[in-house]
Design an enzyme around this catalytic site. Structure first.
Site, short mmCIF file in Angstrom:
data_model
loop_
_atom_site.label_atom_id
_atom_site.label_comp_id
_atom_site.label_asym_id
_atom_site.label_seq_id
_atom_site.Cartn_x
_atom_site.Cartn_y
_atom_site.Cartn_z
N CYS A 25 0.84 -1.21 0.00
CA CYS A 25 0.00 0.00 0.00
C CYS A 25 0.87 1.26 0.00
O CYS A 25 1.56 1.55 0.99
CB CYS A 25 -0.91 -0.04 1.23
SG CYS A 25 -1.80 1.49 1.55
N CYS A 61 0.09 3.77 2.76
CA CYS A 61 0.55 3.22 4.05
C CYS A 61 2.05 3.50 4.24
O CYS A 61 2.47 3.92 5.32
CB CYS A 61 0.32 1.71 4.11
SG CYS A 61 -1.41 1.20 4.05
#
Length: 159
Positions: free
Chosen positions: A81, A84
């Site tokens: 991600c 993230c």
């Protein structure tokens, strides 16, 4: 001893908190008044508050999220991600600003899908504040450090 003294509950017991060690996840009893005095783990002797994010796993999650009296702010993330990965340094910078009021932890949703499912994680990054297994607050999306700190402080005020 008078009747009123005999019936009184010890006041100190309300001021003792259970705090999970960031290294071995053992649960320690710490007087609330000593949280900011560099308490150490009774088992491994590591500092209980090092201003760092705790990597949560299936083996350590319950000690921090269910047994500890401190709220834990968990960043649910995954390696693949992009947002993230962008938020990781911001979350790490927030840790020393928020301890010992809360613990910050990261949980890899790919490595621990059962825990992510237990908390209904549908998008990442998602941040959830939990105390004794109960969700206190939730937000999604990458945030700068200042927004993380502000969100946590507001959630603590509402709690």
């Amino acid at each position: 001893m008078s009747d009123s003294t005999a019936n009184r509950q010890p006041e100190a017991s309300a001021e003792i908190l259970l705090v999970a060690c960031p290294i071995d996840a053992s649960v320690n009893r710490v007087p609330r008044a000593k949280l900011d005095r560099s308490p150490k783990c009774g088992k491994c002797h590591a500092p209980l508050f090092a201003g760092k994010v705790v990597e949560l796993t299936g083996a350590t999650f319950d000690s921090h999220a269910l047994k500890s009296d401190l709220p834990i702010v968990i960043d649910f993330w995954a390696e693949w991600c992009g947002p993230c990965r962008t938020m990781t340094p911001n979350f790490e910078t927030a840790a020393p600003r928020l301890e010992p009021r809360v613990r910050l932890g990261k949980l890899d949703t790919e490595a621990e899908p059962a825990i992510a499912g237990r908390y209904g994680i549908r998008s990442i990054p998602s941040i959830i504040m939990i105390r004794k297994g109960q969700e206190m607050a939730r937000t999604s999306g990458a945030m700068p450090t200042s927004a993380i700190v502000e969100w946590v402080e507001q959630a603590l005020k509402r709690a």
